[in-house]
Design an enzyme around this catalytic site. Structure first.
Site, short mmCIF file in Angstrom:
data_model
loop_
_atom_site.label_atom_id
_atom_site.label_comp_id
_atom_site.label_asym_id
_atom_site.label_seq_id
_atom_site.Cartn_x
_atom_site.Cartn_y
_atom_site.Cartn_z
N HIS A 87 0.86 -1.18 0.00
CA HIS A 87 0.00 0.00 0.00
C HIS A 87 0.90 1.24 0.00
O HIS A 87 1.72 1.42 0.90
CB HIS A 87 -0.93 0.03 1.22
CG HIS A 87 -1.89 1.17 1.21
ND1 HIS A 87 -3.14 1.09 0.65
CD2 HIS A 87 -1.76 2.44 1.68
CE1 HIS A 87 -3.76 2.25 0.78
NE2 HIS A 87 -2.94 3.09 1.41
N CYS A 88 0.75 2.07 -1.01
CA CYS A 88 1.63 3.23 -1.18
C CYS A 88 0.91 4.49 -0.70
O CYS A 88 -0.14 4.85 -1.26
CB CYS A 88 2.04 3.39 -2.64
SG CYS A 88 3.10 4.82 -2.94
#
Length: 371
Positions: A87-88
């Site tokens: 998850h960025c």
């Protein structure tokens, strides 16, 4: 000579402007594409076509569906993400099946654009400083008020402009190094047809086999044996990745659910090696607790994983740990298997091991393996 140099300067300016504009468009296109297209999510209520295949898959209680091969549940997105890499926070989305190519291209184009910008900054500062240098017999002077050789610059370049250019050069070089390293990491996993999570699963598989001395060999099933074939599974001319994100081709000798079977083994091993602890101090769940000691404050885990609040008497199943912190599941229900649990980090000094829990008196995974 001046009649020749001035058109060359104009042409050079035009070329640099067009190239920089091109970098900007491509960077923003891939950035917003990775952000808004998203990674692709496992349909709610999804189950494999063959009911007997359900035994090889984990079930997600949040999405009320089975986790397809290579998918993982993201706590931030609150969905099961297909081929989840991570998850960025910079795109406020997961990097996965549908946007892995766009995200990687963004990581490539951003450093290239910064390198070009750095070249322009360096040449601008060099030219302007050279035009303001006076060479004497015993000293060299720099006068930022006016140019000595080119008295009519297109844009005034004083001390403030020089400082701004130097600051922008530092930002460009810093971005090139930081984002370039992320690009190298992404390309390494892409060329082996893995994700960052799957690389960690493979490492834990080797650790599990070595720990129990089973003699088995874990082979990552999705590596096609060729870097070019692995590359083509992410990057295509159409921009649409191969497959549907649910079914994946596997290498010869591997089962369609080889990775998910290994995940189930690791999950069972995690339960066996978990240790039951009881809270002896209250903990509010803050990231850096001041009241739990200086060492606990400064050694807080650098991770996005949550912290869990503890009250005296709470029971926790710890699965891994650091020197001053532990990670585990707080048992909120009395049922051992069906109870609702809350997972996260908590200070080690807030808990003590339950001496009566003999069946779980095993060395912790995080303690056995140095971190």
């Amino acid at each position: 000579q001046n009649s020749f140099v001035k058109p060359m300067r104009r042409h050079s300016f035009l070329v640099h402007f067009i190239v920089l504009l091109n970098w900007t468009v491509m960077i923003l296109y891939n950035y917003f594409n990775a952000m808004f297209v998203g990674p692709g999510y496992v349909p709610l209520g999804w189950a494999p076509e063959k009911s007997q295949d359900c035994m090889y898959l984990q079930y997600c209680k949040v999405c009320q569906s089975y986790k397809a091969p290579r998918s993982h549940h993201c706590r931030k997105c609150n969905r099961c993400v297909m081929k989840m890499d991570h998850h960025c926070p910079w795109i406020n989305n997961c990097c996965g099946y549908q946007n892995h190519a766009s995200f990687t291209l963004f990581l490539l184009l951003a450093p290239l654009g910064c390198i070009h910008a750095s070249f322009i900054f360096v040449m601008t500062m060099y030219t302007q400083l050279y035009n303001r240098i006076s060479f004497g017999w015993s000293s060299v002077k720099i006068d930022m008020s006016a140019a000595k050789r080119d008295p009519r610059p297109i844009i005034p370049f004083g001390l403030s402009a020089f400082a701004a250019s130097l600051f922008a050069l530092g930002l460009a070089l810093g971005t090139t190094i930081a984002v370039g390293m992320l690009f190298i990491i992404q390309m390494k996993v892409i060329l082996t047809n893995k994700t960052s999570i799957e690389s960690w699963i493979e490492e834990k598989a080797k650790d599990r086999i070595q720990y129990y001395q089973t003699g088995e060999t874990f082979i990552f099933p999705y590596d096609m044996g060729s870097k070019w074939k692995n590359f083509k599974q992410v990057f295509t001319w159409s921009g649409i990745p191969e497959g549907d994100g649910l079914d994946w081709p596997v290498r010869d000798g591997c089962h369609q659910y080889s990775l998910t079977i290994e995940q189930l083994k690791q999950k069972a091993d995690k339960r066996v090696r978990s240790v039951r602890y009881q809270a002896v101090e209250d903990y509010s769940g803050v990231c850096c607790p001041v009241t739990k000691g200086v060492k606990t404050f400064f050694t807080t885990p650098c991770t996005e994983e949550p912290r869990i609040a503890l009250s005296k008497g709470d029971l926790i199943l710890a699965t891994r740990g650091l020197k001053h912190w532990m990670y585990g599941e707080k048992i909120l229900d009395s049922a051992a298997d069906g109870g609702i649990r809350e997972r996260g980090w908590f200070p080690r000094k807030c808990v003590e091991k339950c001496q009566y829990d003999s069946e779980m008196d095993q060395p912790m995974d995080g303690e056995k393996k140095s971190r």
